[in-house]
Scaffold this motif. Structure first.
Motif, PDB file in Angstrom:
ATOM      1  N   ALA A   9     -14.848 -32.006  17.585  1.00 53.15           N
ATOM      2  CA  ALA A   9     -14.267 -31.058  16.636  1.00 53.15           C
ATOM      3  C   ALA A   9     -13.146 -30.259  17.288  1.00 53.15           C
ATOM      4  O   ALA A   9     -12.074 -30.064  16.698  1.00 53.15           O
ATOM      5  CB  ALA A   9     -15.349 -30.123  16.095  1.00 53.15           C
ATOM      6  N   ALA A  10     -13.387 -29.781  18.510  1.00 50.24           N
ATOM      7  CA  ALA A  10     -12.359 -29.016  19.217  1.00 50.24           C
ATOM      8  C   ALA A  10     -11.109 -29.874  19.433  1.00 50.24           C
ATOM      9  O   ALA A  10      -9.980 -29.410  19.267  1.00 50.24           O
ATOM     10  CB  ALA A  10     -12.897 -28.513  20.550  1.00 50.24           C
ATOM     11  N   SER A  11     -11.306 -31.147  19.787  1.00 51.10           N
ATOM     12  CA  SER A  11     -10.177 -32.042  19.999  1.00 51.10           C
ATOM     13  C   SER A  11      -9.390 -32.254  18.704  1.00 51.10           C
ATOM     14  O   SER A  11      -8.152 -32.268  18.718  1.00 51.10           O
ATOM     15  CB  SER A  11     -10.678 -33.386  20.539  1.00 51.10           C
ATOM     16  OG  SER A  11      -9.617 -34.302  20.692  1.00 51.10           O
ATOM     17  N   THR A  12     -10.113 -32.373  17.588  1.00 43.30           N
ATOM     18  CA  THR A  12      -9.437 -32.558  16.300  1.00 43.30           C
ATOM     19  C   THR A  12      -8.624 -31.331  15.932  1.00 43.30           C
ATOM     20  O   THR A  12      -7.468 -31.436  15.487  1.00 43.30           O
ATOM     21  CB  THR A  12     -10.470 -32.861  15.202  1.00 43.30           C
ATOM     22  OG1 THR A  12     -11.190 -34.053  15.544  1.00 43.30           O
ATOM     23  CG2 THR A  12      -9.802 -33.047  13.850  1.00 43.30           C
ATOM     24  N   TYR A  13      -9.215 -30.155  16.116  1.00 46.19           N
ATOM     25  CA  TYR A  13      -8.471 -28.922  15.830  1.00 46.19           C
ATOM     26  C   TYR A  13      -7.229 -28.823  16.716  1.00 46.19           C
ATOM     27  O   TYR A  13      -6.141 -28.453  16.251  1.00 46.19           O
ATOM     28  CB  TYR A  13      -9.354 -27.704  16.080  1.00 46.19           C
ATOM     29  CG  TYR A  13     -10.352 -27.395  14.995  1.00 46.19           C
ATOM     30  CD1 TYR A  13      -9.988 -27.385  13.651  1.00 46.19           C
ATOM     31  CD2 TYR A  13     -11.673 -27.079  15.311  1.00 46.19           C
ATOM     32  CE1 TYR A  13     -10.903 -27.080  12.658  1.00 46.19           C
ATOM     33  CE2 TYR A  13     -12.594 -26.775  14.319  1.00 46.19           C
ATOM     34  CZ  TYR A  13     -12.210 -26.774  12.998  1.00 46.19           C
ATOM     35  OH  TYR A  13     -13.112 -26.472  12.020  1.00 46.19           O
ATOM     36  N   ARG A  14      -7.376 -29.157  17.988  1.00 40.59           N
ATOM     37  CA  ARG A  14      -6.234 -29.040  18.905  1.00 40.59           C
ATOM     38  C   ARG A  14      -5.128 -30.036  18.553  1.00 40.59           C
ATOM     39  O   ARG A  14      -3.942 -29.746  18.743  1.00 40.59           O
ATOM     40  CB  ARG A  14      -6.708 -29.222  20.352  1.00 40.59           C
ATOM     41  CG  ARG A  14      -7.553 -28.064  20.857  1.00 40.59           C
ATOM     42  CD  ARG A  14      -7.871 -28.187  22.335  1.00 40.59           C
ATOM     43  NE  ARG A  14      -8.803 -27.167  22.783  1.00 40.59           N
ATOM     44  CZ  ARG A  14      -8.480 -25.905  23.060  1.00 40.59           C
ATOM     45  NH1 ARG A  14      -7.217 -25.514  22.927  1.00 40.59           N
ATOM     46  NH2 ARG A  14      -9.398 -25.043  23.461  1.00 40.59           N
ATOM     47  N   ASP A  15      -5.504 -31.208  18.063  1.00 39.76           N
ATOM     48  CA  ASP A  15      -4.486 -32.176  17.637  1.00 39.76           C
ATOM     49  C   ASP A  15      -3.615 -31.583  16.533  1.00 39.76           C
ATOM     50  O   ASP A  15      -2.389 -31.744  16.535  1.00 39.76           O
ATOM     51  CB  ASP A  15      -5.154 -33.464  17.147  1.00 39.76           C
ATOM     52  CG  ASP A  15      -5.710 -34.314  18.277  1.00 39.76           C
ATOM     53  OD1 ASP A  15      -5.328 -34.069  19.443  1.00 39.76           O
ATOM     54  OD2 ASP A  15      -6.536 -35.210  18.001  1.00 39.76           O
TER      55      ASP A  15
END
Length: 319
Positions: free
Chosen positions: A135-141
């Motif tokens: 989830a954190a990676s998706t938000y950062r993308d």
């Protein structure tokens, strides 16, 4: 130094502020941000289809399963059919099949990178599945392509607080403000054949609002108040910093000043936020005080009547 409160430990105060911070952060959505037309009901498992008084839970489940199969058949023929992909996501969410949301949402993100709402929904699904790193990676993308995108920024800050990483949240927000101050938003070149994502201007007030709440959650009250005042200096009608200041002042024992700010915030806030602010204005119940250990020996417990010696009786007298 943070003030001391009788009966409330430092850890308890911080947890309480983190909870309040989540409530405050959620109020960003009251400004009208929307990531997709179907977002409000996406994760509402109580939503139903073809609901009639005769329908039973089994009927509704069967209806949803039939819809799911229909969408799957369409997607088999047309993998890029956005309408079918959205319908599949909505239906699977109502069925509680959050694992099944990931693939169609990933396809929607691939098809429409210019619409960050799909990625935000993907991150929410990943959180439902307990995959915080994904989830954190998706938000950062999303934020890499569009710094300051409100839903993604709001989601990532909330996740970092949940992970007890307030300093990371502060750093993220401060970096976002630096980009906003430069008045440019760098765009990452899109993959071949895809339209470039057009980042929207960063709303500094929204970012500062989140930053002030994170400071308050850390009991960095002077910094929180300074950030709230910066928002108010630009817009006297923004009710959010009034709420933040009111909570900070209440923690500092300034009840009258705090209530006045709450009242002003209620007067300025839209109808959808008034009840939420009134709830925040109600002071939390103080935990029961732990009695200090007594140095006085406890009094002897009264004996039951059966254990007591019989009362003395005076000898009977004869008239």
């Amino acid at each position: 130094m943070a003030p001391e409160f009788k009966g409330i430990g430092v850890a308890q105060k911080r947890r309480r502020w983190l909870v309040i911070g989540f409530v405050l952060i959620s109020m960003v959505s009251l400004l009208g941000f929307s990531v997709a037309p179907f977002l409000p009901n996406l994760f509402d498992q109580s939503a139903s289809v073809a609901s009639t008084p005769q329908n039973t839970p089994a009927d509704l489940q069967a209806d949803l399963k039939a819809q799911e199969r229909g969408y799957e058949l369409v997607i088999q023929r047309e993998p890029d059919n956005r309408t079918a992909l959205e319908g599949l996501v909505r239906t699977r969410a109502q069925l509680g099949n959050f694992q099944g949301l990931v693939e169609p949402l990933q396809q929607l993100v691939k098809l429409s990178p210019q619409e960050p709402g799909y990625a935000v929904l993907l991150a929410q699904a990943q959180l439902r599945l307990g995959d915080q790193e994904a989830a954190a990676s998706t938000y950062r993308d999303v934020l890499t392509r569009s710094p300051g995108e409100p839903d993604a920024l709001n989601g990532l800050v909330g996740l970092l607080l949940q992970q007890n990483k307030p300093e990371a949240a502060v750093g993220l927000l401060q970096d976002t403000l630096k980009v906003a101050n430069q008045q440019t938003t760098p765009a990452v070149p899109p993959p071949p054949g895809q339209a470039p994502l057009q980042p929207q201007p960063i709303n500094k007030a929204d970012v500062q609002w989140l930053l002030g709440n994170v400071y308050a959650a850390q009991q960095r009250y002077p910094e929180a108040l300074q950030v709230y005042d910066q928002i108010l200096n630009r817009d006297k009608n923004d009710f959010r910093p009034l709420v933040g200041k009111a909570l900070v002042l209440r923690e500092q024992g300034k009840a009258a000043e705090s209530q006045a700010l709450f009242d002003s915030a209620v007067a300025l806030a839209p109808a959808a936020a008034k009840d939420q602010i009134k709830q925040l204005a109600t002071p939390p119940a103080a935990p029961p005080a732990t009695p200090a250990p007594s140095t006085t020996p406890p009094a002897a417990a009264p004996q039951s009547p059966a254990a007591m010696p019989p009362a003395a009786t005076s000898p009977a007298t004869t008239p």
